[in-house]
Design a protein around this motif. Structure first.
Motif, PDB file in Angstrom:
ATOM      1  N   SER A 125       0.816  -1.220   0.000  1.00 42.25           N
ATOM      2  CA  SER A 125       0.000   0.000   0.000  1.00 42.25           C
ATOM      3  C   SER A 125       0.847   1.266   0.000  1.00 42.25           C
ATOM      4  O   SER A 125       1.934   1.311   0.575  1.00 42.25           O
ATOM      5  N   CYS A 126       0.294   2.321  -0.637  1.00 44.40           N
ATOM      6  CA  CYS A 126       0.935   3.634  -0.714  1.00 44.40           C
ATOM      7  C   CYS A 126       0.010   4.671  -0.068  1.00 44.40           C
ATOM      8  O   CYS A 126      -1.150   4.795  -0.465  1.00 44.40           O
ATOM      9  N   HIS A 127       0.528   5.392   0.915  1.00 37.68           N
ATOM     10  CA  HIS A 127      -0.258   6.361   1.673  1.00 37.68           C
ATOM     11  C   HIS A 127       0.356   7.756   1.556  1.00 37.68           C
ATOM     12  O   HIS A 127       1.583   7.890   1.512  1.00 37.68           O
ATOM     13  N   THR A 128      -0.475   8.783   1.558  1.00 35.07           N
ATOM     14  CA  THR A 128       0.042  10.154   1.475  1.00 35.07           C
ATOM     15  C   THR A 128       0.855  10.518   2.712  1.00 35.07           C
ATOM     16  O   THR A 128       1.793  11.301   2.638  1.00 35.07           O
ATOM     17  N   GLY A 129       0.469   9.974   3.854  1.00 36.14           N
ATOM     18  CA  GLY A 129       1.189  10.252   5.095  1.00 36.14           C
ATOM     19  C   GLY A 129       0.405   9.725   6.282  1.00 36.14           C
ATOM     20  O   GLY A 129      -0.830   9.653   6.252  1.00 36.14           O
ATOM     21  N   LEU A 130       1.105   9.342   7.316  1.00 37.79           N
ATOM     22  CA  LEU A 130       0.462   8.847   8.537  1.00 37.79           C
ATOM     23  C   LEU A 130      -0.402   9.947   9.137  1.00 37.79           C
ATOM     24  O   LEU A 130       0.061  11.072   9.329  1.00 37.79           O
ATOM     25  N   ALA A 172       4.115   4.799   4.273  1.00 34.54           N
ATOM     26  CA  ALA A 172       3.234   5.720   5.006  1.00 34.54           C
ATOM     27  C   ALA A 172       4.122   6.766   5.658  1.00 34.54           C
ATOM     28  O   ALA A 172       4.523   6.624   6.817  1.00 34.54           O
ATOM     29  N   PRO A 173       4.508   7.808   4.923  1.00 35.92           N
ATOM     30  CA  PRO A 173       5.426   8.810   5.458  1.00 35.92           C
ATOM     31  C   PRO A 173       4.986   9.334   6.824  1.00 35.92           C
ATOM     32  O   PRO A 173       3.804   9.657   7.023  1.00 35.92           O
ATOM     33  N   LEU A 184       8.459   0.565   1.689  1.00 40.04           N
ATOM     34  CA  LEU A 184       8.382   0.890   0.265  1.00 40.04           C
ATOM     35  C   LEU A 184       8.848   2.306  -0.051  1.00 40.04           C
ATOM     36  O   LEU A 184       8.953   2.684  -1.225  1.00 40.04           O
ATOM     37  N   CYS A 185       9.125   3.106   0.976  1.00 43.63           N
ATOM     38  CA  CYS A 185       9.490   4.506   0.741  1.00 43.63           C
ATOM     39  C   CYS A 185      10.858   4.610   0.076  1.00 43.63           C
ATOM     40  O   CYS A 185      11.733   3.767   0.279  1.00 43.63           O
ATOM     41  N   ARG A 186      11.066   5.677  -0.690  1.00 40.83           N
ATOM     42  CA  ARG A 186      12.327   5.875  -1.414  1.00 40.83           C
ATOM     43  C   ARG A 186      13.285   6.812  -0.697  1.00 40.83           C
ATOM     44  O   ARG A 186      14.481   6.804  -0.948  1.00 40.83           O
ATOM     45  N   GLY A 187      12.745   7.643   0.214  1.00 42.79           N
ATOM     46  CA  GLY A 187      13.586   8.614   0.912  1.00 42.79           C
ATOM     47  C   GLY A 187      13.690   8.284   2.389  1.00 42.79           C
ATOM     48  O   GLY A 187      13.952   7.141   2.751  1.00 42.79           O
ATOM     49  N   ALA A 211       5.925   0.056  -6.811  1.00 41.04           N
ATOM     50  CA  ALA A 211       6.312  -0.242  -5.427  1.00 41.04           C
ATOM     51  C   ALA A 211       5.112  -0.754  -4.644  1.00 41.04           C
ATOM     52  O   ALA A 211       5.210  -1.709  -3.874  1.00 41.04           O
ATOM     53  N   GLY A 212       3.970  -0.114  -4.836  1.00 42.84           N
ATOM     54  CA  GLY A 212       2.750  -0.523  -4.158  1.00 42.84           C
ATOM     55  C   GLY A 212       1.690  -0.959  -5.142  1.00 42.84           C
ATOM     56  O   GLY A 212       1.801  -0.722  -6.354  1.00 42.84           O
TER      57      GLY A 212
END
Length: 679
Positions: A125-130, A172-173, A184-187, A211-212
């Motif tokens: 899963s890909c999330h905009t942010g926690l 989930a930034p 899955l984050c790149r940074g 990635a997601g």
């Protein structure tokens, strides 16, 4: 000479600190945002730029008066509105005809991948942010409500642990860096543009890069050139094209909003600064690949919010219930099974306290009491979870519904069978008054915004005259809840207590002309020429449905008819309107119904050896519930306030709402946008 200079200097400094600030210090969270702000400051010198590492640091800086403003999403508006920060949304983004000041939270997947929302377990899963609305609160709350994610609550484990069990990997930034939520984050997995997969564009890029397998974003995220390659997951486990977001979404949620301290002068300055035409606030093109810097790129304009709006009114009860579901706390206190009933004024509070004492069983009370100054005050307490429930009339059900509350039980007035009543207009017999000769007369109303006493008659008058200034129609009157200087307070009498008089024209039992019996008293005592009440008010006062000396001296009037006896309400009335109803937050439906049904079984008629009765008011009239109530019946879960009120009444009240003076302040704050209601 030096002393004179020093005094002059100190005076200048004092004046500088006393005067309102002339610049707005905007809080930025990334290098790109800071650069955009600096370019804005070149053409708009009233803007200055203040850099912090993350959203929470900005919220704290604004609270501490080191900065003044920031644009936040719903989840962060909730945090900013908590008592330890007390920031308020003052300006909302507007996204044009697609959604106005709301947006749709959606789940986006690649076309042809062949799974529905119920098969997301085990996916990436890909999330905009926690903690952000479209990227976390809405999708995780939805999956919890659909019982797809298994989570017992915070006493068992954090919600993040349950999500990590559900998805195999995520970005989930803002999550803890060494967990699967950052895998899955790149940074650096921070909630900033230092993380390439942060925010809407980042979460979509996470999906586009492979990635997601699902991205939780807003409805305008997918670029037009890419829409054919992606689909939306719908809650019914189907898929639909990207542009079908109005039929296929997880929720409709409030727009991002500019937040600041509660300071009207500062809010005015911020509004004026942002409305200068010298800079395009809604473009981040010069800072690609970063997007949505300071404001969302999809915004088309800004809209000023009503002055008394706070974070809770802005977000609405439904969105707040989603956030609370993600913060599920253990129920440990002995009173956790009690519901908090909200009473308006002293007389209702006294009855509620008696109810609470009588509900005591095995050292545990089923009812706790909260007091509000007005019905609106109580509704606000229910929204904020400081209270749980109260019974209100149809007009107030409308306001409650606009604020995201729901009707859950309805009063029944005829052996638990009738859940409606007639709104009628009553005049004294022999005065020669008809509906057509009402102009210039004095009027008695149950209260501003009440169904039979205001919404129905004033809706009819507005339909006839097209004029929202009802002081041009009636010469004076008593309409509790009106502005104290209004002619609609001129005939009110308050409590008639010469000591500590503060109830005149207040919408509570302290005003003797408030409510059905109060409006009738206003007519009987010749403070008015017409009273707008419900059809059974005479019976409630006399205890008889037959003609008595009291109702024999009065008649009903209605459009196009001569006056008729007050018992002939079925042929001469203004409208058939919905009964009073108990309202609560959506997530509290089952608890309120369970407790109230049990209490009704004990106290409907003063049973179980107690003199207390839910539907009698020894020290007043219609306290907590209407005295004519025979029982309360459950309204099926999922029934909207529009469905409960019915098409006829909804048409009438929408017409009246064209007159802004007839719209309660609370409703103005809630209905500035329609995101609080279910769609």
């Amino acid at each position: 000479m030096n002393t004179v200079l020093l005094v002059a200097l100190l005076g200048c400094l004092g004046a500088a600190f006393a005067s309102p600030a002339q610049t707005v210090r905007w809080c930025l969270k990334s290098v790109q945002e800071y650069e955009k702000c600096r370019r804005l400051a070149v053409v708009e010198p009233r803007i200055s730029c203040f850099r912090k590492e993350n959203t929470l640091d900005c919220i704290i800086a604004i609270k501490d008066k080191l900065a003044d403003a920031i644009t936040l999403d719903g989840g962060d508006i909730y945090t900013a509105g908590l008592i330890n920060y007390d920031l308020h949304p003052i300006i909302a983004e507007d996204y044009g005809t697609s959604s106005d000041t709301c947006y749709f939270a959606v789940a986006v997947v690649k076309r042809g991948t062949g799974f529905g929302i119920k098969e997301l377990k085990g996916k990436k899963s890909c999330h905009t942010g926690l903690g952000k609305s479209a990227g976390w609160n809405i999708p995780i709350g939805t999956l919890l409500s659909m019982q797809l994610i298994d989570w017992a609550g915070t006493e068992d484990s954090p919600i993040e642990d349950a999500v990590m069990t559900y998805f195999t990997a995520s970005c989930a930034p803002g999550a803890q860096k060494d967990t699967k939520l950052c895998q899955l984050c790149r940074g650096d997995c921070s909630r900033s543009h230092k993380e390439p997969y942060y925010d809407y564009a980042g979460a979509f890029q996470c999906l586009a890069d492979g990635a997601g397998e699902v991205a939780f974003v807003k409805h305008l995220t997918v670029p037009n050139s890419e829409k054919s390659k992606y689909e939306l997951l719908c809650k019914d486990n189907t898929r639909q094209p990207i542009d079908n977001y109005k039929e296929c979404h997880l929720a409709r949620v409030p727009a991002h909003a500019v937040c600041s301290r509660k300071d009207p002068r500062l809010a005015e300055l911020i509004w004026n600064v942002l409305n200068s035409d010298s800079f395009n606030l809604f473009s981040s093109q010069a800072y690609a690949p970063a997007k949505n810097l300071m404001f969302k790129d999809s915004a088309v304009r800004l809209v000023r919010l009503p002055q008394n709006t706070d974070a809770f009114l802005y977000l609405g009860a439904e969105y707040l219930s989603i956030i609370r579901s993600l913060k599920r706390e253990p129920a440990t206190s002995a009173t956790s099974t009690a519901i908090k009933w909200c009473a308006v004024g002293k007389a209702e509070t006294d009855k509620c306290d008696t109810w609470s004492v009588n509900s005591l069983k095995d050292d545990t009370t089923a009812i706790e009491c909260q007091t509000g100054n007005t019905v609106e005050d109580c509704m606000t307490k229910i929204m904020r979870k400081k209270a749980d429930a109260m019974a209100v009339d149809g007009g107030e059900v409308y306001t409650a519904g606009k604020c995201g509350l729901v009707p859950v039980m309805v009063e029944q007035y005829d052996e638990c069978a009738a859940s409606s009543y007639f709104a009628v207009a009553v005049v004294k017999k022999g005065r020669g008054i008809t509906w057509e000769t009402l102009r210039g007369k004095r009027s008695c109303h149950t209260g501003i915004g009440r169904t039979a006493g205001w919404n129905v008659p004033m809706g009819l008058i507005h339909k006839q005259t097209g004029d929202c200034d009802f002081t041009k129609f009636f010469s004076s009157g008593c309409a509790p809840g009106a502005n104290a200087s209004s002619p609609f307070c001129a005939q009110c009498v308050g409590s008639r207590n010469p000591v500590g008089e503060d109830f005149k024209c207040k919408a509570s039992a302290g005003e003797q002309y408030y409510g059905y019996t109060g409006a009738l008293r206003c007519l009987i005592e010749d403070a008015g020429d017409v009273a707008f009440i419900k059809h059974s008010t005479f019976g409630d006062v006399t205890g008889s449905k037959e003609l008595t000396p009291l109702n024999h001296n009065h008649v009903l009037i209605c459009p196009g008819k001569l006056p008729v006896p007050v018992t002939d309400y079925s042929s001469c009335h203004l409208a058939l309107v919905p009964a009073h109803a108990v309202v609560t937050r959506p997530e509290s439906h089952a608890d309120v119904v369970r407790v109230v049904l049990a209490q009704q079984a004990m106290f409907k008629n003063g049973g179980t050896g107690s003199s207390f009765s839910l539907f009698r008011s020894p020290n007043g009239k219609n306290l907590l519930f209407k005295d004519s109530t025979k029982c309360l019946q459950e309204i099926p879960a999922g029934t909207s306030f529009e469905q409960f009120l019915g098409d006829e009444y909804m048409t009438a009240i929408k017409s009246l709402r064209q007159c802004t003076d007839s719209t309660p302040a609370l409703e103005k704050s809630c209905s500035f946008h329609s995101c609080q209601q279910k769609h």
